[in-house]
Each structure stands twice: as structure tokens, then as C-alpha cells.
Design a protein around this motif. Structure first.
Motif, PDB file in Angstrom:
ATOM      1  N   HIS A 144     -18.096  -5.183   5.607  1.00  0.00           N
ATOM      2  CA  HIS A 144     -18.168  -3.709   4.628  1.00  0.00           C
ATOM      3  C   HIS A 144     -17.844  -4.291   3.209  1.00  0.00           C
ATOM      4  O   HIS A 144     -17.754  -4.918   2.651  1.00  0.00           O
ATOM      5  CB  HIS A 144     -16.929  -3.197   5.582  1.00  0.00           C
ATOM      6  CG  HIS A 144     -17.047  -2.998   6.781  1.00  0.00           C
ATOM      7  ND1 HIS A 144     -16.590  -4.508   7.679  1.00  0.00           N
ATOM      8  CD2 HIS A 144     -17.388  -2.455   8.287  1.00  0.00           C
ATOM      9  CE1 HIS A 144     -16.561  -4.776   8.883  1.00  0.00           C
ATOM     10  NE2 HIS A 144     -17.163  -2.475   9.193  1.00  0.00           N
ATOM     11  N   LEU A 173      -4.545   2.202   9.244  1.00  0.00           N
ATOM     12  CA  LEU A 173      -4.111   0.398  10.162  1.00  0.00           C
ATOM     13  C   LEU A 173      -2.601   0.903  10.065  1.00  0.00           C
ATOM     14  O   LEU A 173      -1.890   0.729  10.552  1.00  0.00           O
ATOM     15  CB  LEU A 173      -4.582  -0.186   9.699  1.00  0.00           C
ATOM     16  CG  LEU A 173      -4.785  -1.148  10.951  1.00  0.00           C
ATOM     17  CD1 LEU A 173      -4.937  -0.904  12.088  1.00  0.00           C
ATOM     18  CD2 LEU A 173      -4.753  -2.972  10.685  1.00  0.00           C
ATOM     19  N   ALA A 208     -12.950  -5.997  13.262  1.00  0.00           N
ATOM     20  CA  ALA A 208     -13.325  -6.934  12.242  1.00  0.00           C
ATOM     21  C   ALA A 208     -12.668  -6.917  11.391  1.00  0.00           C
ATOM     22  O   ALA A 208     -11.203  -7.955  10.583  1.00  0.00           O
ATOM     23  CB  ALA A 208     -14.726  -6.694  12.045  1.00  0.00           C
ATOM     24  N   ILE A 209     -12.171  -5.809  10.981  1.00  0.00           N
ATOM     25  CA  ILE A 209     -11.169  -5.518   9.635  1.00  0.00           C
ATOM     26  C   ILE A 209      -9.711  -5.334  10.113  1.00  0.00           C
ATOM     27  O   ILE A 209      -8.643  -6.278   9.960  1.00  0.00           O
ATOM     28  CB  ILE A 209     -10.845  -3.625   8.803  1.00  0.00           C
ATOM     29  CG1 ILE A 209     -12.818  -4.182   8.691  1.00  0.00           C
ATOM     30  CG2 ILE A 209      -9.964  -3.777   7.675  1.00  0.00           C
ATOM     31  CD1 ILE A 209     -12.537  -2.761   7.404  1.00  0.00           C
ATOM     32  N   ALA A 210      -9.289  -5.048  11.035  1.00  0.00           N
ATOM     33  CA  ALA A 210      -7.231  -5.226  11.998  1.00  0.00           C
ATOM     34  C   ALA A 210      -7.237  -6.522  12.580  1.00  0.00           C
ATOM     35  O   ALA A 210      -6.680  -7.164  12.161  1.00  0.00           O
ATOM     36  CB  ALA A 210      -8.163  -3.828  13.588  1.00  0.00           C
ATOM     37  N   GLU A 213      -9.487   1.691   6.025  1.00  0.00           N
ATOM     38  CA  GLU A 213      -9.502   1.010   7.295  1.00  0.00           C
ATOM     39  C   GLU A 213      -7.552   0.366   6.632  1.00  0.00           C
ATOM     40  O   GLU A 213      -7.337   1.008   8.044  1.00  0.00           O
ATOM     41  CB  GLU A 213     -10.014   0.070   7.698  1.00  0.00           C
ATOM     42  CG  GLU A 213     -11.102   0.562   8.611  1.00  0.00           C
ATOM     43  CD  GLU A 213     -11.207   1.203  10.073  1.00  0.00           C
ATOM     44  OE1 GLU A 213     -11.589   2.233   9.809  1.00  0.00           O
ATOM     45  OE2 GLU A 213      -9.948   0.824  10.133  1.00  0.00           O
ATOM     46  N   GLY A 264      -0.405  -7.573   1.935  1.00  0.00           N
ATOM     47  CA  GLY A 264      -1.137  -8.337   2.388  1.00  0.00           C
ATOM     48  C   GLY A 264      -2.194  -8.534   3.445  1.00  0.00           C
ATOM     49  O   GLY A 264      -3.602  -8.971   3.866  1.00  0.00           O
ATOM     50  N   MET A 265      -2.287  -7.433   3.711  1.00  0.00           N
ATOM     51  CA  MET A 265      -3.508  -7.215   4.864  1.00  0.00           C
ATOM     52  C   MET A 265      -4.983  -6.872   3.706  1.00  0.00           C
ATOM     53  O   MET A 265      -5.841  -7.309   4.435  1.00  0.00           O
ATOM     54  CB  MET A 265      -3.088  -5.114   4.927  1.00  0.00           C
ATOM     55  CG  MET A 265      -2.079  -5.388   5.905  1.00  0.00           C
ATOM     56  SD  MET A 265      -1.872  -3.440   6.367  1.00  0.00           S
ATOM     57  CE  MET A 265      -2.879  -3.116   8.217  1.00  0.00           C
ATOM     58  N   LEU A 266      -5.055  -6.422   2.611  1.00  0.00           N
ATOM     59  CA  LEU A 266      -5.931  -6.568   1.442  1.00  0.00           C
ATOM     60  C   LEU A 266      -6.100  -7.769   1.414  1.00  0.00           C
ATOM     61  O   LEU A 266      -6.831  -8.044   0.810  1.00  0.00           O
ATOM     62  CB  LEU A 266      -5.495  -5.385   0.755  1.00  0.00           C
ATOM     63  CG  LEU A 266      -6.455  -3.795   1.053  1.00  0.00           C
ATOM     64  CD1 LEU A 266      -5.181  -2.721  -0.169  1.00  0.00           C
ATOM     65  CD2 LEU A 266      -8.313  -4.056   0.661  1.00  0.00           C
ATOM     66  N   ILE A 312     -12.860  -1.195   3.730  1.00  0.00           N
ATOM     67  CA  ILE A 312     -11.871  -2.268   3.840  1.00  0.00           C
ATOM     68  C   ILE A 312     -10.796  -1.446   3.726  1.00  0.00           C
ATOM     69  O   ILE A 312      -9.549  -1.066   3.997  1.00  0.00           O
ATOM     70  CB  ILE A 312     -11.841  -3.369   3.076  1.00  0.00           C
ATOM     71  CG1 ILE A 312     -13.214  -4.039   3.724  1.00  0.00           C
ATOM     72  CG2 ILE A 312     -10.974  -3.994   3.331  1.00  0.00           C
ATOM     73  CD1 ILE A 312     -13.544  -5.453   3.389  1.00  0.00           C
ATOM     74  N   ILE A 363      -6.379 -10.403   2.159  1.00  0.00           N
ATOM     75  CA  ILE A 363      -6.187 -11.486   2.885  1.00  0.00           C
ATOM     76  C   ILE A 363      -7.728 -11.585   2.628  1.00  0.00           C
ATOM     77  O   ILE A 363      -8.573 -13.084   2.282  1.00  0.00           O
ATOM     78  CB  ILE A 363      -5.810 -11.737   4.411  1.00  0.00           C
ATOM     79  CG1 ILE A 363      -5.134 -12.234   4.112  1.00  0.00           C
ATOM     80  CG2 ILE A 363      -7.277 -12.283   5.587  1.00  0.00           C
ATOM     81  CD1 ILE A 363      -4.228 -13.827   4.246  1.00  0.00           C
ATOM     82  N   PHE A 364      -8.573 -10.673   2.943  1.00  0.00           N
ATOM     83  CA  PHE A 364      -9.968 -10.380   2.160  1.00  0.00           C
ATOM     84  C   PHE A 364     -10.105 -10.924   1.140  1.00  0.00           C
ATOM     85  O   PHE A 364     -11.588 -11.814   0.513  1.00  0.00           O
ATOM     86  CB  PHE A 364     -10.496  -8.726   2.392  1.00  0.00           C
ATOM     87  CG  PHE A 364     -10.209  -8.491   3.692  1.00  0.00           C
ATOM     88  CD1 PHE A 364     -11.167  -8.635   4.872  1.00  0.00           C
ATOM     89  CD2 PHE A 364      -9.117  -7.372   4.144  1.00  0.00           C
ATOM     90  CE1 PHE A 364     -11.342  -8.509   6.227  1.00  0.00           C
ATOM     91  CE2 PHE A 364      -9.279  -6.883   5.822  1.00  0.00           C
ATOM     92  CZ  PHE A 364     -10.048  -7.622   6.881  1.00  0.00           C
ATOM     93  N   ASP A 384     -11.659  -0.401  13.461  1.00  0.00           N
ATOM     94  CA  ASP A 384     -12.676  -1.062  12.904  1.00  0.00           C
ATOM     95  C   ASP A 384     -12.158  -2.931  13.657  1.00  0.00           C
ATOM     96  O   ASP A 384     -11.056  -3.801  12.506  1.00  0.00           O
ATOM     97  CB  ASP A 384     -13.269  -1.526  11.446  1.00  0.00           C
ATOM     98  CG  ASP A 384     -13.939  -2.521  11.124  1.00  0.00           C
ATOM     99  OD1 ASP A 384     -14.940  -1.810  11.105  1.00  0.00           O
ATOM    100  OD2 ASP A 384     -13.743  -4.070  11.234  1.00  0.00           O
ATOM    101  N   ARG A 412      -8.249  -8.904  11.072  1.00  0.00           N
ATOM    102  CA  ARG A 412      -7.985  -9.876   9.976  1.00  0.00           C
ATOM    103  C   ARG A 412      -6.835  -9.372   8.959  1.00  0.00           C
ATOM    104  O   ARG A 412      -6.609 -10.144   8.210  1.00  0.00           O
ATOM    105  CB  ARG A 412      -9.181 -10.252   8.575  1.00  0.00           C
ATOM    106  CG  ARG A 412     -10.282 -10.756   9.673  1.00  0.00           C
ATOM    107  CD  ARG A 412     -11.728 -10.909   8.710  1.00  0.00           C
ATOM    108  NE  ARG A 412     -12.432 -12.433   9.632  1.00  0.00           N
ATOM    109  CZ  ARG A 412     -12.822 -11.580  10.827  1.00  0.00           C
ATOM    110  NH1 ARG A 412     -12.891 -10.693  11.359  1.00  0.00           N
ATOM    111  NH2 ARG A 412     -13.688 -12.688  11.393  1.00  0.00           N
ATOM    112  N   ALA A 413      -6.697  -8.200   9.000  1.00  0.00           N
ATOM    113  CA  ALA A 413      -5.946  -7.791   7.706  1.00  0.00           C
ATOM    114  C   ALA A 413      -4.036  -8.046   8.722  1.00  0.00           C
ATOM    115  O   ALA A 413      -3.691  -8.165   8.013  1.00  0.00           O
ATOM    116  CB  ALA A 413      -5.626  -6.300   7.935  1.00  0.00           C
ATOM    117  N   VAL A 472     -16.062  -9.512   6.301  1.00  0.00           N
ATOM    118  CA  VAL A 472     -16.953  -9.042   7.019  1.00  0.00           C
ATOM    119  C   VAL A 472     -18.229  -7.898   6.387  1.00  0.00           C
ATOM    120  O   VAL A 472     -17.760  -8.202   5.503  1.00  0.00           O
ATOM    121  CB  VAL A 472     -16.037  -7.774   7.435  1.00  0.00           C
ATOM    122  CG1 VAL A 472     -14.310  -9.312   8.393  1.00  0.00           C
ATOM    123  CG2 VAL A 472     -14.811  -7.204   6.183  1.00  0.00           C
TER     124      VAL A 472
END
Lengths: 218, 218, 218, 218
Positions: D190, D202, C162-164, D198, D170-172, D195, D174-175, C160, C166-167, D188
DNA sequence: TATGAATGAGACTTCATTCAT
DNA sequence: AATGAATGAAGTCTCATTCAT
């Protein structure tokens, strides 16, 4: 003319400080340190609360600075005289000291009330600083005078200068504190000139009659 | 047996009051009246804050009731009854007085601290009452001794007994108040025996050396 | 020459504003918005308190005007224009992005501190404006790169974008915010080059070992 | 039954503390630490100003105690699972962690606003204490999991466990921070389940397509 | 325009006192 | 009678803002 302005400002600022300290003394004397409020002091100084803090960092700072502005200047002339040559010189000088002490205490009676009550709660450093400005510390100078006088043969060789120099002001302070500060009423029916004279004579010649003066110890 | 219970209760209540007042004096002496908190006092008395109010209406009440419980021991006479016949008798008696004063002040140091710290809160009447309860120096008696001594030729004829009787304790009180109450720091490196002895000699024989002793005024 | 004077004045005024805003950022970053005082800022700007008010209506105004002066440098592109052809190209580009992010955050650490400290005072709109001015991570661009890479078969088809997109920056921002902005203390004993490299590899190849790579979902 | 009373009191006191802390969080989140007043908090807790101080020594103490009461309990269940044996186990566990983080952050969004804005003004000790209670420090446990997984051959041998364990949350975050705390608007389209899934994939398998997975470094 | 003293509202905190238990 | 939590008035101090110079 920025230099003039700066000078004017400095003078104004000094005036303000004095004005605030004088107000503080009045209020502290009336209410005691802890009961005095900054608002009281500000009001008495004709300023608003916040302004006090433009000149002093805290209430305690006010307390600490009082003697510097009010007591020290009065103390300076004390004991500035020439070395005494005869016992009469000494008597005259001590009389001056005594009258000086009387004057200072009467003048600063309100302050002494503040001072005495506030002393126990000052930090040791502040206390030291405080005391070093007070008449008691004239004792150190008096001690020097006594030592020189002993070397000159004016005083007993067996005198303990340190003790004597501190005992002397005490003879007077009792009256003064009682009459002016603590009781605000006369203890003996004499004026301070008489008391000062008597005290000096007592200090110099003692209470014993002539024929009972012992041979002094070596 | 309600009567017994009542009596027991009354006794218990009195005990509690004493217990609280003693705690109050300790805390007032340590922190000064205004800085002392009811919590301090309650803790020191082994009670809780609220309970204090079952025995005293307010913090001020505590202050007012202190002397009645604590100043009695200071009422004992300082001077022995016998009339002095020689100057050595006088010296011995004065030494006794001096040591008495030292003892009293040291003994009542905590009370003096309380007194000093509460000074600005006390009305003139209260101040007088407090001071009269604290016969720190037996000025009146000493004055009598001096007068009798003058008649007996032991003392200078031109001595002012009233002034001298009040000046004498002052010589010591300076040390005592400073060292025991205000500063808790030594002013001179002597013990009180030495200080008392020196003070008595100073009082009796003065500071001037033999050859500078003047003829006394009539 | 009133026109010249006016122009000069305007220029001078603009200089002053900038000077004040720069001082404000320094102070806000050091003390946080609420703890910063106008006096601090004035001092740091080489002016006196009152003068600040000739340029800004209030302390809040300072906050509101900061980004316009300070965030521009962060607008430069993080990604080179060229489309990646091999995964090595991608790795190189991402590394560039990563190092760009590191640089930006370090460069703007003071601003981020201001932002963070002012967070609760900012309206949602203001927050958004601030954040949009700070393109800390080029998420949209990165998203585009990922999409193109997916079409080119460089990336997993089931990614994805968009998710990637931002991650990825989040992986780095944790270190950066903690180390540079919030804690000013290292979390791991690596320099940012190492961290950036590891992060890129983690993003591209994941944590699982080769034999545990699953077949990707369609 | 004094023991019962004591227990009841202790429970009541604990209730009050929680009640106050919850009020503090509400007010801190709404106004920020510096703008929040004790009066606000007291009002929000249904108490009067003074009462706050029966439970917390100062306003800063409130701040410092918030995470202990509100965040730590929510964090405990994280990562308590058995040792993973297959990569699918890992994926399941990480998903749990991810969902845990999502849950915590959403739940404590108001607190995170407080936390982030207050962090820079805490003393280093308080800061440390504060952070040790936050999800980031789940990183240490995750690091352990990764190390064990590497030994078991589940993860790449060239993985840097410390960096990876910190990059993952950190990947999470941020959202989460953006959506829940900073912008309060979706970035995003989702839901968090998507998220989280994903993100875990990732992290585990990377972004590169199968045929571009490199041989891992030793 | 620059200055910085003055202002005073408002913050945190303390503590004597009350009161339900 | 004892407790100690609750209260809230009052105090010290800070600081944004104003204003006379």
C-alpha cells in the motif's frame, strides 16, 4: 611454573616503567614538558608510541611518577643518623645533609629543570605529591632535629626551627640551581665541598664575629 | 601633515606593543608559555588574534621582548650607601636587603612565573640575559659589604664573603619562590617580616647556642 | 585416543565460542558495538584479548555470529492455535500476543541494544537477516487471525488485515523500545499489563465513543 | 557600516553551521556516529578539519544539534489546528498528523538511522534534549487533544489518553521505520496515504465489527 | 591454546599563523 | 591597521590485531 613466569613478568614490567621514566626525564629536560612528545619519549625508550600507554595512563602521569622513581630513592639515606650529642655531631650531620643535597641536585639537574618548569601546570594534588618527594621536604626532618637540639641546649633557644630548617637548604640551593640548572656556569670559584662546609658553618655559627654575638633572646 | 601623522602613528604603535606585551606577561604567568594561546593574549590585550601579528612576528617574539619592558623597576639599589659601623647597623642593612628581596620577588612574581615556565625553551644565552636583568639579589654588593665588615672586625675573619653573600638571599628565596611563584601556598605560618628578621639573625648569629660557638678559624 | 581428544577439544572449543559470544552481547549491549573493546569482551568472557582471536577472526565476526546463539528462544509461537469464536476469545488471544511481545522485548532487550547500536554497520542484507531472526511480532500469523475473524464477522469487513496486523504490535513497541532499549525510562506511569490491556482494547474498539462509531465501509 | 557587516557575518556563520550540520547528517547516516570522522564531515561540508571546531565544540555537539536544525522546524506545523467539534474533524486532523509523521520520517530517514544508533551513547541530558525534539513527543500534544475530545464526548470515557496518544504514532512508525530505515523495502503493498488512512480509522473505530463493540466502561 | 605486551594506524582536538575583507 | 574565519600540522590517546613466550 606459572609463579616464576609471573615474577619474571612483574620484574620486566618494572624495568620497562623505569626505562620509560628515564627516557621521559631525558626528553622533558631537553625540551620541556609541553614540547616533549610521546613519540620522542617512546623513541628514546626504544618503544613505540602506543606502548607507553601500557605503563602510564597519560603524559602527565609520566611527570608525576618521575620523582618516585628517581629522586626518592636517593633521598632515603638522608638524615637517618643517630641523635646528635655535641655541636660537632650536628656539624657532621649537617655536612652530610648538605653533601647529600649537593649530590642529589647535581645528579638530578636535568630533572630539576623539568620539575621547575612543569610545577606551575600541575594540578594542586599532583603538585603536593610532587613536592613531598623533593629535598625541600627534608626540611621537616631537619626541623625535628633542630627542635630536639634546642631542647638539648645545642641550639639557640630563640631559634625558629621551622624557618631555620627551610632556610638552610636554600643557602645551598641557590648555588646549585644557578650553577647546575639555570646558568650552567660557576658563580664562585669553589668546589661544592668547600661551599657545603662554609654553608653549614654559616648556618651554625652565623656571620658575626665572636665579640659581636649578642646575648640570645630567651 | 604627514610627519605629524607618522609620529602619532609611531607612538600609537609603541603603545600597542606595550599593551600586547603586558597582556602576554599576564597570560604567560597564568598559564605558562606553552599553554598560553594567542587568543588568550589577544583577548587580554583587547585585540583580535590577527592583530598581534602586526606587532610581533610570532609567539616566541613576545617572550623575547618581555624583559625590556618589565624588569626595569628591579634595578634600584637594595643597599644604602653608608658603611656599617656596628653590628646593629649591619643588622638593619641586611633587614633592608631582605625586605627589598621580598618586595622584588612579590612584585615580579608574574615575571618569575613566566621565566620559570619558559625555562626549557630558553637558550643558555637567553637564560643568562634574563637572569642578569633580574638582580633578584644584590650578591656583588652584599659581598662588598661583607668584605668591608670583615676588615672592620664586624664579621668572622674566616668567613667566605662570596659564598655568604650568595647564601644569604637563598635563605629567603626558598620561601619566596615556593610561596609566591611555584606553590602559591604558605610553607610556614609567619609573615615575611618575621621571616626576614629571623633570616637575618640566623645569618648573623647562626643556629648554635652561645656556649657552643667555636673559636673561629684564623 | 586421539579421536576422543579431538571430540573433547571440539566440544570445548564450541563452549568457548559461546562463552565469548555471550560476553560480546553483554558488552555490545552495554557500550554499543563501536565503543566495546576487545579487552572488555575478553574480560567479560574470562579470557585475554589474544585468545578471542583463536575463535573469531575479528570484532565484526563476533557481531555476525551473535544471533545464531541468542535468538532461538524468540521463535516460539505467540498465538494459540484455536480459532476464536467470540470477540472475547479474540481479546484474550490478542492480550496473549501483547504479553508475548512484552516478554520477548524485555527478554531480548540486550540483543536489541546491540542491534540498534550496530545498525549503521550492518549491510541491508545483514539487517534483514537480523530482523527475520527476531520475530518480534508475529505479523503474518496475526494477519491470518484477522482474516479468519473477518470471515467470521468478528472484525470490520473493511479492515485491512495486513495493515492492522502490523499496526497492532507497533502500538506496544513504542513503549517497549523507549522504556527497555533506548531510554530506559518510563514514558507513562503504567505497568505493562495495563498498557497491554489498553492497547488491545484500543485496537479492537478504537478511540471513538459509541455514538460516534460510523457505519463501516463495505 | 559595521552593523551591516556584523549582520552579514552572523548570517554567514549561521549558514556555515547549517552547512556543517547537513554534512554531519549525511556522514553520520552513511557511516554511523562512531565511524564518521571529522575529516569526512569537513570534506563533505567543503571545509577543513579545524574549521568544524570554529562552529561546534566537539563531535558530540554536532550530534546534539542536528535535530534542532533539521527536525524541529519540520515538526512545528503539526497539530496547530482548531479544536475539533465532530468526530469527522478529529479524523481529518489525525490524518494530517499521520501524514505529517509519514512526511517527516521519510524526509529524515537518514537522520533516524543516526538517531537510533546514537541514542544509547548520549549522556542522559543530551538524550532528553534529543528526544524532546522528536515526533514521539507530538504525543504530548495528542494527549491533550484526546483529553479535550473525551470531555467533549467525542472519545470513549474509559480511554487512557496517555497510552492512546503514544500508541497512535507507534502504529505508523512500525511501517515507517521498517520500510524506510531498517529494511528499506516495502512490507505491505500500500502507499502511505492508504496506510495513514487505515491507521487513523483503526485508531478511532477499532478493529471489531459494529455488532461486537462492547458497552464502554464508565 | 592462552597470554598480554607491542604495535601503529587513525581518531579527535588544539592552535599558531595566514589572509581576504 | 583590524578582524576572525580558515587552515592544517602536530599532538595525545585508543584499540584492533599480531606474535613471542
Amino acid at each position: 611454573m606459572p609463579r616464576v613466569t609471573a615474577a619474571v613478568k612483574a620484574r620486566l614490567s618494572e624495568t620497562r616503567r623505569t626505562q620509560i621514566l628515564e627516557a621521559a626525564v631525558r626528553v622533558f629536560a631537553r625540551r620541556g614538558f609541553d614540547r616533549a612528545t610521546i613519540q620522542d619519549i617512546a623513541g628514546s625508550a626504544g618503544l613505540s608510541e602506543g606502548s607507553i600507554y601500557n605503563y602510564f595512563r597519560s603524559k602527565e602521569e609520566l611527570l608525576v611518577h618521575i620523582p618516585q622513581h628517581l629522586v626518592r630513592p636517593a633521598l632515603e639515606p638522608l638524615l637517618e643518623a643517630a641523635a646528635p650529642e655535641t655541636i660537632a655531631d650536628v656539624e657532621r650531620q649537617l655536612l652530610q645533609v648538605a653533601q647529600g643535597i649537593v649530590g642529589r641536585v647535581k645528579e638530578n639537574a636535568w630533572f630539576l629543570k623539568v620539575f621547575v618548569s612543569a610545577l606551575p601546570r600541575l594540578s594542586p594534588r599532583a603538585r603536593e605529591r610532587y613536592l613531598s618527594l623533593l629535598p625541600l621536604y627534608a626540611a621537616e626532618r631537619l626541623e625535628g632535629v633542630l627542635r630536639r637540639g634546642m631542647r638539648a641546649g645545642l641550639f639557640r633557644q630563640d631559634l625558629d626551627a621551622a624557618i631555620a630548617a627551610r632556610a638552610f637548604p636554600g643557602m645551598l640551593l641557590i648555588f646549585l640551581m644557578m650553577q647546575e640548572v639555570l646558568l650552567e656556569k660557576k658563580l664562585v670559584p669553589h668546589d661544592y665541598n668547600t661551599i657545603a662546609g662554609e654553608t653549614v658553618r654559616l648556618f651554625l655559627y652565623g656571620a658575626a664575629s665572636r665579640q659581636h654575638q649578642p646575648a640570645h633572646r630567651p
